[in-house]
Scaffold this motif. Structure first.
Motif, PDB file in Angstrom:
ATOM      1  N   SER A   1       0.863  -1.188   0.000  1.00 51.94           N
ATOM      2  CA  SER A   1       0.000   0.000   0.000  1.00 51.94           C
ATOM      3  C   SER A   1       0.894   1.230   0.000  1.00 51.94           C
ATOM      4  O   SER A   1       2.052   1.178   0.412  1.00 51.94           O
ATOM      5  CB  SER A   1      -0.928   0.012   1.218  1.00 51.94           C
TER       6      SER A   1
ATOM      7  N   LYS B   1       2.577   4.852  -1.969  1.00 49.69           N
ATOM      8  CA  LYS B   1       3.242   5.228  -3.218  1.00 49.69           C
ATOM      9  C   LYS B   1       4.714   5.513  -2.954  1.00 49.69           C
ATOM     10  O   LYS B   1       5.087   6.013  -1.887  1.00 49.69           O
ATOM     11  CB  LYS B   1       2.579   6.461  -3.845  1.00 49.69           C
TER      12      LYS B   1
ATOM     13  N   GLY C   1       2.952   2.412  -7.326  1.00 52.49           N
ATOM     14  CA  GLY C   1       1.844   2.275  -6.394  1.00 52.49           C
ATOM     15  C   GLY C   1       1.624   0.834  -5.988  1.00 52.49           C
ATOM     16  O   GLY C   1       2.445  -0.052  -6.287  1.00 52.49           O
TER      17      GLY C   1
ATOM     18  N   ASP D   1       3.051  -2.780  -7.423  1.00 51.56           N
ATOM     19  CA  ASP D   1       4.273  -2.618  -8.208  1.00 51.56           C
ATOM     20  C   ASP D   1       5.473  -3.213  -7.477  1.00 51.56           C
ATOM     21  O   ASP D   1       5.509  -3.276  -6.243  1.00 51.56           O
ATOM     22  CB  ASP D   1       4.544  -1.141  -8.494  1.00 51.56           C
TER      23      ASP D   1
ATOM     24  N   SER E   1       3.421   4.091   3.630  1.00 51.82           N
ATOM     25  CA  SER E   1       3.449   2.923   2.744  1.00 51.82           C
ATOM     26  C   SER E   1       3.814   1.656   3.501  1.00 51.82           C
ATOM     27  O   SER E   1       4.538   1.687   4.499  1.00 51.82           O
ATOM     28  CB  SER E   1       4.469   3.137   1.615  1.00 51.82           C
TER      29      SER E   1
ATOM     30  N   LEU F   1      -0.125   9.101 -15.802  1.00 50.20           N
ATOM     31  CA  LEU F   1      -0.678   9.139 -14.453  1.00 50.20           C
ATOM     32  C   LEU F   1      -2.178   8.884 -14.482  1.00 50.20           C
ATOM     33  O   LEU F   1      -2.728   8.235 -13.579  1.00 50.20           O
ATOM     34  CB  LEU F   1      -0.378  10.487 -13.792  1.00 50.20           C
TER      35      LEU F   1
ATOM     36  N   GLU G   1      -2.594   5.153 -14.871  1.00 48.82           N
ATOM     37  CA  GLU G   1      -2.136   4.380 -13.720  1.00 48.82           C
ATOM     38  C   GLU G   1      -2.968   4.624 -12.470  1.00 48.82           C
ATOM     39  O   GLU G   1      -3.184   3.704 -11.676  1.00 48.82           O
ATOM     40  CB  GLU G   1      -0.670   4.696 -13.432  1.00 48.82           C
ATOM     41  N   GLN G   2      -3.430   5.851 -12.264  1.00 47.06           N
ATOM     42  CA  GLN G   2      -4.113   6.149 -11.006  1.00 47.06           C
ATOM     43  C   GLN G   2      -5.294   7.089 -11.152  1.00 47.06           C
ATOM     44  O   GLN G   2      -5.829   7.578 -10.152  1.00 47.06           O
ATOM     45  CB  GLN G   2      -3.109   6.734 -10.002  1.00 47.06           C
TER      46      GLN G   2
ATOM     47  N   GLN H   1      -9.178   8.467 -11.961  1.00 47.84           N
ATOM     48  CA  GLN H   1     -10.548   8.054 -11.690  1.00 47.84           C
ATOM     49  C   GLN H   1     -11.459   8.637 -12.760  1.00 47.84           C
ATOM     50  O   GLN H   1     -11.478   9.851 -12.968  1.00 47.84           O
ATOM     51  CB  GLN H   1     -10.987   8.539 -10.303  1.00 47.84           C
TER      52      GLN H   1
ATOM     53  N   VAL I   1      -7.049  12.986 -11.722  1.00 46.84           N
ATOM     54  CA  VAL I   1      -5.795  12.419 -11.229  1.00 46.84           C
ATOM     55  C   VAL I   1      -5.408  13.161  -9.954  1.00 46.84           C
ATOM     56  O   VAL I   1      -5.004  14.325 -10.000  1.00 46.84           O
ATOM     57  CB  VAL I   1      -4.665  12.536 -12.266  1.00 46.84           C
TER      58      VAL I   1
ATOM     59  N   LYS J   1      -0.017  12.932  -5.697  1.00 46.18           N
ATOM     60  CA  LYS J   1       0.682  12.949  -4.415  1.00 46.18           C
ATOM     61  C   LYS J   1       2.051  13.594  -4.621  1.00 46.18           C
ATOM     62  O   LYS J   1       3.021  13.243  -3.965  1.00 46.18           O
ATOM     63  CB  LYS J   1       0.840  11.529  -3.875  1.00 46.18           C
TER      64      LYS J   1
ATOM     65  N   THR K   1      -5.179  18.049  -7.695  1.00 44.84           N
ATOM     66  CA  THR K   1      -5.911  17.199  -8.632  1.00 44.84           C
ATOM     67  C   THR K   1      -5.894  17.806 -10.031  1.00 44.84           C
ATOM     68  O   THR K   1      -6.224  18.975 -10.217  1.00 44.84           O
ATOM     69  CB  THR K   1      -7.374  17.021  -8.187  1.00 44.84           C
TER      70      THR K   1
END
Length: 228
Positions: free
Chosen positions: A56, A58, A77, A80, A103, A161, A164-165, A167, A175, A178, A214
């Motif tokens: 968990s 990044k 993330g 990986d 993490s 991005l 990969e992450q 929504q 996106v 972080k 974001t």
């Protein structure tokens, strides 16, 4: 540190295809460690301890230039793997790994992985595939830096991005980064000021929008067109 539950290893793609018996063997050697945001997992040049995976959180993989500047090679993330290049040898880590958020990181030491690999061809094949993907990504990044201008490189990073992450929100992709602007600039391969101007230009052209940390992809096709 704690020993990991073998069933939870199924959430890591490189282990997902293994049988329960094989996972139980892996579990005997897997150790998980909690790292808080901003902690260094290992430094470039340190002796390679072993193969890592992200349960968990990044992690950013970075190279530090002689003048102290940071260049982000990859953002990783959950699921990986990293530090695969030190498997089966005594080479030092070629880059530095730092957490971007709290993490949970797993590690299997080199000697243990060699023992596992000697009796598990399926695991070896999954590791080869995962490491090959990392090499292809590195090759793509070098090509991207050589052939594309800052606008195209910024578009490529945003698109990646997003894949990969991101929504999906209707016809938009959100996106939640972080990353600071400096870290985003490092990922693109430019300065903070330049990436800020580039993001503003992309927003003006209605390809993206942003709110705090974001980025909203408004026109994915237009961003892709910048790469041609």
């Amino acid at each position: 540190m704690s020993i990991v539950d073998w069933q939870s290893l199924k959430s890591i793609p490189v282990f997902a295809a293994l049988s329960d018996e094989q996972l139980a063997q892996v579990h005997k050697h897997a150790i998980e460690r909690i790292y808080r945001k901003g902690m260094v997992i290992f430094m470039e040049g340190d002796t390679g301890e072993g193969f890592h995976y992200i349960k968990s959180g990044k992690v950013k993989i970075v190279k530090i230039s002689d003048d102290g500047r940071e260049h982000i090679i990859h953002i990783l993330g959950p699921g990986d793997i990293f530090a695969g290049v030190v498997l089966f040898n005594q080479q030092p880590y070629p880059a530095t790994a730092v957490t971007l958020e709290d993490s949970l990181i797993g590690i299997i030491r080199n000697s243990d992985m060699e023992q596992l690999a000697s009796s598990n061809n399926q695991l070896v094949m999954q590791l080869i595939k995962a490491i090959n993907q990392r090499l292809l990504y590195a090759q793509h990044k070098i090509t991207n830096l050589a052939l594309h201008d800052v606008t195209a490189r910024t578009a490529e990073v945003i698109l990646r991005l997003g894949r990969e992450q991101g929504q999906q929100q209707g016809d938009k992709i959100a996106v939640a980064l972080k990353l600071s602007r400096q870290e985003l600039a490092s990922l693109v391969g430019t300065t903070r000021e330049t990436v800020t101007r580039t993001l503003s230009a992309l927003k003006k052209d209605k390809m993206i929008d942003f709110n705090g940390h974001t980025i909203i992809i408004l026109d994915e096709k237009a961003l892709v067109a910048l790469l041609s």
